[in-house]
Design a protein around this motif. Structure first.
Motif, short mmCIF file in Angstrom:
data_model
loop_
_atom_site.label_atom_id
_atom_site.label_comp_id
_atom_site.label_asym_id
_atom_site.label_seq_id
_atom_site.Cartn_x
_atom_site.Cartn_y
_atom_site.Cartn_z
N ARG A 278 45.10 -58.16 -110.91
CA ARG A 278 44.89 -59.61 -111.04
C ARG A 278 44.17 -60.09 -109.79
NH1 ARG A 278 48.06 -62.31 -114.80
NH2 ARG A 278 49.53 -60.96 -115.83
N ILE A 390 44.20 -60.95 -116.25
CA ILE A 390 43.67 -60.81 -114.88
C ILE A 390 43.77 -62.09 -114.06
CG2 ILE A 390 42.09 -58.94 -115.50
CD1 ILE A 390 39.81 -61.03 -115.23
N THR A 547 38.83 -52.51 -113.31
CA THR A 547 39.54 -53.80 -113.26
C THR A 547 40.02 -54.15 -111.86
OG1 THR A 547 40.30 -53.31 -115.48
CG2 THR A 547 41.37 -55.14 -114.39
N THR A 551 38.81 -57.48 -109.88
CA THR A 551 39.71 -58.57 -109.46
C THR A 551 39.65 -58.78 -107.95
OG1 THR A 551 41.51 -56.98 -109.49
CG2 THR A 551 41.32 -58.39 -111.40
#
Length: 731
Positions: A278, A390, A547, A551
């Motif tokens: 995230r 996210i 990912t 992020t």
């Protein structure tokens, strides 16, 4: 000396001297797995340089170094953490003999307990009491700061002798007799000379992904002390390490008798935000930085490795095709929808929040709101789910399952104090994050009306049960809706298709239409893409950023890049805005853009500059921002009758051309009525209109024309409203 060598912890066979030696050995000799240098001495040096005296120790490192020591820490944390602190102090004295360490109270905070010691909330049982546990969840409520008695001062009522008693295992033992005059039961506590510490009670709720099927999320009480107070806020997802404790409760406040059922809570030692995968919320406009001493991002990361990671991200931003790569990396499993992904990417980066102190104009929001409207099966909800996963403080709600109080805040009674307290709703919990609302069209009007204030002023004002306050809801809204007839009807205008109030629609920066058009070539490519997702070996899409790095890239941009508008960009923005106003063709009465679209243009240009890590908004940013708005407007504000773009459709729900047509119909009705002697039936007027008009006139259009004439007191309608008698007013 010989006895001290073999002193053990009561009730165990743990020898204190041996354990201390093992801890010192661990702190001095454990090697960093990346650089192969001793990890903790370099962390201590970094710690002394920043005047922080808390050492976060990863339990995985301890387990790797000495399994037995790790097991002892889990089973007897209260005694072992005390020994760990002593060992830490010894190592500090050894390594830094010149430093003044006597006045400090260095603390060791273990975190990241592994395997079976990381518990689900509903698996906690009496066997875990007084052990070290790890737990994940989302903070739903944090109480006010409560003073907690640490050392009590007692004074004798007869001879004024004073003595202080420290807290021991949560209790303070009142002296039975005065030490000076030996009189019994004469000691009384002096509150304002006793010592207190900060204490806070936090409610932790299970995260949705760990709730079993058909169950509701369970909650757990956390108690935090000293510098861990006010570290986490409602809405944060955290990994908690602490001691699981049980505490007896009184039957009533007037009686000393205790209940046989104990109340459990977690005494917190360490918080860590669960931000892997995230991006972080930017706190540049927050009054204070909430990352306090206990909130180390990853616990025990050395300054050099953080710097290396930042350099890697900055190098990535210098690539010429970074915008395209980031777009591909956003929900890579969803095929195409390039422009929609670009709009959502700008939403994730956000514009800069502007506060004008001198001109007293308040602040302008930097958050971007997007609405996706379209046919079923066009992966709208998939996009929402991806963004929710996210976003840092993302909330995901559905239209029918949300009420007005559930979105804003609701008043409830505190179970401990029995007072009215305010519980935060979804919009307040996603402050500084993104709130995803699915099935937006199925929301009740009462619930939807709450969003007006949130989407422009970014606050939630409440006056309930004697609580009057304004809460912050600085959130971006990403909503998805289906058209009125489930599928999009190209013959109706967008406002007729989306059936949402114009006041709400104008608050969205980007309104995208996601249409499912039949086309053999695109259908074949889409089908191949979907089938490829089910292969055993999923094909890797080239140039995709994973990912975690994606992020981290957004987090860095939101925290460090705050673009300002250059003079050329300012002129270009004005030019683009004027061009958008003229976009509706030659008809001067057609309004294409409103000042809100200009603000959207500025926000999108700033977001695009952030994507490039540029501190200035340049011409290319304005060009891309205006292209995104045009793509959104072109489909959303197209008048189906004339084919021109008309922002009146979104602002008032009716296009300029339809208003002109209604006015023409009204004058034709007046002509017919004067020819018919001033009175006739509705059906006969409709028949005559269709005979003399080249374009078919619908009953609804005729009703609109008649209501316009009624408002002007030109005609009167009487009788059955399905086929009323229309009379021309005399005057």
């Amino acid at each position: 000396g010989e006895e001290a060598k073999y002193t053990t912890i009561w009730g165990t066979n743990i020898v204190v001297a041996e354990t201390l030696e093992a801890y010192v050995d661990f702190l001095k000799e454990f090697l960093n797995p990346v650089t192969y240098e001793p990890l903790y001495p370099s962390l201590m040096q970094q710690m002394l340089a920043t005047d922080a005296y808390i050492l976060n120790v990863d339990c995985c490192n301890l387990k790797q170094h000495n399994e037995e020591l790790y097991q002892q820490l889990i089973r007897h944390p209260e005694e072992m953490i005390g020994l760990f602190d002593v060992a830490f102090m010894d190592v500090l004295r050894d390594l830094f003999p010149d430093e003044e360490l006597e006045s400090l109270r260095p603390q060791v905070r273990p975190f990241n307990v592994t395997g079976s010691d990381m518990r689900y909330m509903r698996d906690l049982n009496p066997a875990d009491i007084d052990k070290l546990i790890g737990i994940k969840g989302m903070v739903t409520r944090a109480s006010n700061i409560i003073p907690d008695l640490q050392t009590a001062l007692f004074r004798c009522q007869i001879c004024q002798y004073e003595t202080s008693v420290a807290i021991e295992r949560g209790r303070i033992q009142e002296p039975a007799a005065c030490e000076a005059c030996k009189t019994r039961n004469t000691m009384s506590i002096i509150h304002n000379r006793s010592q207190f510490a900060d204490k806070q009670i936090i409610k932790l709720q299970e995260t949705p992904d760990s709730v079993p099927e058909g169950e509701t999320p369970s909650t757990l009480t956390l108690v935090v002390y000293h510098d861990l107070v006010d570290v986490v806020n409602p809405g944060d997802r955290v990994d908690v390490t602490g001691l699981y404790r049980a505490q007896p409760t009184q039957v009533s406040r007037r009686q000393r008798a205790l209940r046989s059922v104990y109340k459990t809570y977690v005494d917190v030692i360490h918080f860590r935000r669960s931000e892997r995968g995230r991006f972080l919320a930017d706190d540049e406009v927050a009054e204070m930085d909430l990352k306090s001493v206990g909130m180390v991002d990853e616990g025990d990361e050395i300054e050099t490795s953080i710097r290396e990671r930042e350099e890697e991200i900055i190098a990535l931003s210098k690539e010429p095709d970074i915008y395209e790569r980031l777009t591909k990396s956003l929900a890579p499993s969803i095929w195409e929808l390039e422009d929609i992904k670009k709009g959502i990417l700008c939403q994730l980066f956000g514009g800069t929040n502007k506060k004008f102190e001198r001109s007293q104009e308040g602040h302008f929001r930097g958050e971007i709101n997007c609405l996706l409207v379209g046919d079923p099966g066009t992966s709208k909800s998939q996009l929402l789910q991806y963004v929710h996963k996210i976003a840092p403080r993302g909330m995901y709600t559905s239209g029918k399952g949300s009420s007005a109080v559930g979105l804003t805040a609701y008043v409830t009674k505190d179970p401990e104090t029995r007072q009215h307290v305010l519980e935060s709703g979804a919009l307040v919990l996603s402050d500084r994050g993104i709130c995803c609302i699915d099935e937006f069209d199925k929301m009740s009007d009462h619930t939807r009306s709450v969003l007006h204030e949130v989407m422009e002023q970014q606050t939630v004002s409440i006056a309930k049960a004697g609580i009057i306050c304004t809460l912050n809801a600085r959130t971006s809204i990403l909503a998805s809706a289906n058209p009125v007839q489930s599928r999009y009807n190209p013959n109706l205008s967008v406002v007729d298709n989306i059936d949402l109030p114009p006041t709400l629609l104008s608050r969205f920066d980007l309104i995208y239409l996601v249409l499912d058009k039949a086309n053999e070539q695109t259908d074949r490519r889409l089908a191949k893409h979907l089938v490829s997702l089910y292969y055993s070996d999923v094909p890797r899409i080239p140039d995709i950023i994973d990912t975690e790095k994606f992020t981290q890239y957004i987090s860095y941009a939101r925290a460090n890049i705050h673009p300002t508008i250059t003079d050329e960009a300012k002129d270009e923005l004005v030019k683009e805005y004027l061009q958008m106003r003229r976009m509706g063709g030659r008809n001067k009465r057609t309004i294409t853009a409103t000042p809100r679209q200009l603000e959207s243009l500025i926000r999108l240009a700033e977001a695009h500059a952030r994507i490039r890590f540029s501190q200035e908004v340049q011409m290319q940013d304005v060009a891309e921002a205006s292209r995104l708005i045009r793509v959104a407007i072109q489909e959303a504000a197209m008048d189906p009758r004339t084919g021109t773009i008309d922002m009146d459709l979104i602002a008032t729900g009716r296009s300029a051309s339809s208003r002109t047509r209604i006015a023409d119909l009204a004058s034709a009705v007046k002509d017919i009525l004067s020819r018919q002697g001033g009175a006739t039936k509705f059906d006969s007027v409709l028949l005559m209109m269709n005979k003399q008009s080249a374009v078919d006139v619908s009953p609804n259009e005729l009703r609109d024309a008649l209501s316009l004439l009624q408002d002007e007191d030109v005609v009167a309608m009487t009788g059955d409203m399905r086929n009323p008698r229309i009379t021309l007013a005399r005057g």
